[in-house]
Design a protein around this motif. Structure first.
Motif, PDB file in Angstrom:
ATOM      1  N   THR A 142       1.051  -1.140  -0.322  1.00  0.00           N
ATOM      2  CA  THR A 142       0.036   0.059  -0.249  1.00  0.00           C
ATOM      3  C   THR A 142       0.788   1.577   0.071  1.00  0.00           C
ATOM      4  N   ASP A 188      -6.310  -2.047  -6.042  1.00  0.00           N
ATOM      5  CA  ASP A 188      -7.275  -0.246  -5.189  1.00  0.00           C
ATOM      6  C   ASP A 188      -7.408   0.606  -5.704  1.00  0.00           C
ATOM      7  N   ARG A 328      -9.315  -4.445  11.603  1.00  0.00           N
ATOM      8  CA  ARG A 328      -7.209  -4.067  11.372  1.00  0.00           C
ATOM      9  C   ARG A 328      -6.717  -2.961  11.914  1.00  0.00           C
ATOM     10  N   CYS A 351      -7.913 -12.422   3.583  1.00  0.00           N
ATOM     11  CA  CYS A 351      -7.430 -10.770   2.882  1.00  0.00           C
ATOM     12  C   CYS A 351      -7.884  -9.960   3.725  1.00  0.00           C
ATOM     13  N   GLY A 354      -9.268  -1.886   2.664  1.00  0.00           N
ATOM     14  CA  GLY A 354     -10.441  -1.044   3.893  1.00  0.00           C
ATOM     15  C   GLY A 354     -10.224   0.529   3.445  1.00  0.00           C
ATOM     16  N   GLY A 372      -8.841  -0.079  -0.848  1.00  0.00           N
ATOM     17  CA  GLY A 372      -8.000  -1.737  -1.768  1.00  0.00           C
ATOM     18  C   GLY A 372      -7.760  -2.437  -0.131  1.00  0.00           C
TER      19      GLY A 372
END
Ligand code: HAM
Length: 481
Positions: A142, A188, A328, A351, A354, A372
């Motif tokens: 990310t 994403d 998360r 997986c 967010g 993503g």
């Protein structure tokens, strides 16, 4: 071979011997050191012992043949599985109209330094390169995506939908489905502020599961929003700067006891009443109940309701459920968060992802709403194995080309070359007995055996054997398809 075997073939069977001995050359150390040494290394590593070089009988030291602990080699059969899985990732990304991008595995450390106490930042493979720069083997993708979006600046048109498949490194405690390197498929979306983005990403995940033969009785996706926690903190007038820290602590709910979590929350300065409020809200598993507790004008409730109504339209509502305990563990999430899990509860998250609308400003740039997920290659393979859903990925070659005499090696090259130019996979085999070639054909699932024999070649012909039917015939070499 049938009685129809050509004269040159019979000659070959009787007289030909391999040109090279089959036993390994004892002086060729790199690839031929005795197998028992490999086994010794394997057991040392399996027990978690630090592997030490083994002294072979001639005194020379031998390198450890195992990859570093927690990492994998990909011999051909593993590589076929990986390629197949990545093909599924790519196909789903294609139908969702995402573009593929890629980044270096080595990134600058600054991109991954965050102060919220996340586990991921404590697991960095970081070091100084020869130029004195602090670098990391990326633990996730990310931040690299965000870096590229910033770098491209105004030249990109939003929304931007990117996917990537890449290796990530985390110095993890190894458990089932968690290792020190793994591959992650990421999808994403940048520049889509509404939950349309989340609903698209969830469809991609469900499409992937469906392609793999997994059903919603095997797997579910828990969905919540960090705005739920934000609303609770607002109710108790907790200062904004504590939000991320609280999220990271609360994410440990499954791993630590409730008392330990409460203690950690209190130590951030939260009043006991707020801690109780947080813990109570996190146990909610129904959206109407959440609405009852927080009220309907809270953003979290509106977002989630919209997402669940989209899910009905897309046709994947059976796959998703609201679960307020999903927060998360990464600091940058700001809104909807989700995680896929196996319903038997035996595996780690399959997986997760967010919304992260504020990541770009942490790199000194203007924010762009973003969202993503990351989908690892390890847990899904565990699940597919368990469900017997792994496809048959044995090797498959179209043709084996085999010269029956040494002097026919030139013509055999021409035959193999012409087949390959026509798009057929052709394995050119030499210096073997015919018996070995047949066994080899079986091993690699070859469709045809093309024998280049002297008497046939003199007439411009080759002998073709269809291996499934044992049918055998001659064909003009120039007309071989
Ligand atoms: P994450 O939850 O840390 O999120 O990782 C995403 C997925 O990567 C996990 O659900 C799991 O499938 C896999 N994974 C993570 N660590 C390991 C490991 N040590 N061994 C095997 N598999 C692992 C992220 O990384 C976010 N950057 C995802 C994201 C993308 N969020 C928005 N965009």
């Amino acid at each position: 071979m049938a009685a129809s075997a050509s004269a040159s073939l019979r000659h070959h069977l009787l007289h030909r011997r391999p040109r090279f001995p089959l036993s390994p050359n004892p002086t060729f150390r790199a690839s031929s050191f005795p197998r028992r040494h490999c086994r010794l290394f394997a057991s040392a590593v399996d027990n978690g012992d630090a592997p030490s070089p083994v002294e072979p009988s001639d005194g020379a030291s031998v390198v450890d043949v195992n990859p570093p602990r927690g990492t994998r080699d990909f011999p051909p059969e593993e590589m076929r599985l990986r390629t197949w899985l990545f093909d599924q990732f790519r196909e789903v990304s294609r139908v969702m109209a995402f573009e593929e991008v890629d980044f270096p595995v080595l990134e600058s450390e600054a991109l991954f330094i965050r102060k919220a106490g996340e586990e991921i930042t404590q697991q960095l493979y970081n070091f100084e390169d020869k130029g004195g720069r602090r670098v990391v083997l990326r633990p996730e993708i990310t931040p690299s995506l965000a870096r590229l979006v910033i770098k491209q600046g105004k030249s990109v048109s939003l929304p931007l939908k990117w996917f990537t498949i890449g290796q990530c490194w985390r110095y993890e405690r190894m458990t089932r489905g968690r290792r020190r390197e793994h591959y992650q498929w990421n999808m994403d979306i940048f520049g889509m502020p509404k939950v349309r983005a989340e609903s698209e990403l969830l469809q991609a995940i469900v499409l992937l599961f469906e392609r793999l033969g997994i059903t919603f009785s095997d797997v579910g996706i828990r969905v919540s929003s960090r705005k739920v926690l934000q609303a609770v903190l607002n109710m108790y007038s907790i200062p904004e700067h504590l939000f991320t820290e609280v999220c990271v602590i609360v994410d440990k709910l499954g791993k630590l006891t409730r008392e330990e979590i409460e203690k950690e929350l209190i130590s951030t300065g939260l009043p006991a009443k707020a801690v109780q409020g947080i813990i109570e809200v996190l146990s909610l598993k129904s959206l109407p109940k959440l609405e009852e507790v927080l009220g309907s004008d809270v953003e979290a409730v509106a977002d989630l309701k919209k997402l669940f109504s989209f899910a009905e339209q897309y046709g994947y509502a059976d796959w998703i459920c609201f679960d307020a305990s999903v927060v998360r563990g990464l600091a940058y999430y700001t809104g909807i968060v989700f995680e896929a899990f196996d319903r038997k509860g035996q595996l780690r998250a399959i997986c997760g992802g967010g919304r992260y609308d504020k990541l770009l400003s942490t790199f000194g740039s203007e924010d762009i709403p973003a969202c993503g997920f990351g989908f690892g290659d390890a847990v899904i393979v565990e699940l597919l194995k368990e469900k017997g859903l792994l496809p048959d990925l044995s090797r498959q070659i179209d043709d084996i080309v085999f010269p029956l005499d040494e002097e026919l090696e030139g013509p055999a090259s021409a035959v193999a070359s012409s087949l390959r130019k026509k798009g057929r996979s052709a394995d050119l085999v030499e210096d073997k007995r015919l018996k070995w070639v047949f066994k080899h054909a079986e091993r690699i699932n070859a469709s045809r055996l093309i024998l280049v024999g002297k008497s046939e070649w003199e007439r411009g012909m080759v002998r073709v054997k269809i291996l499934s039917t044992r049918e055998e015939f001659e064909v003009k070499a120039s007309e071989l398809q």
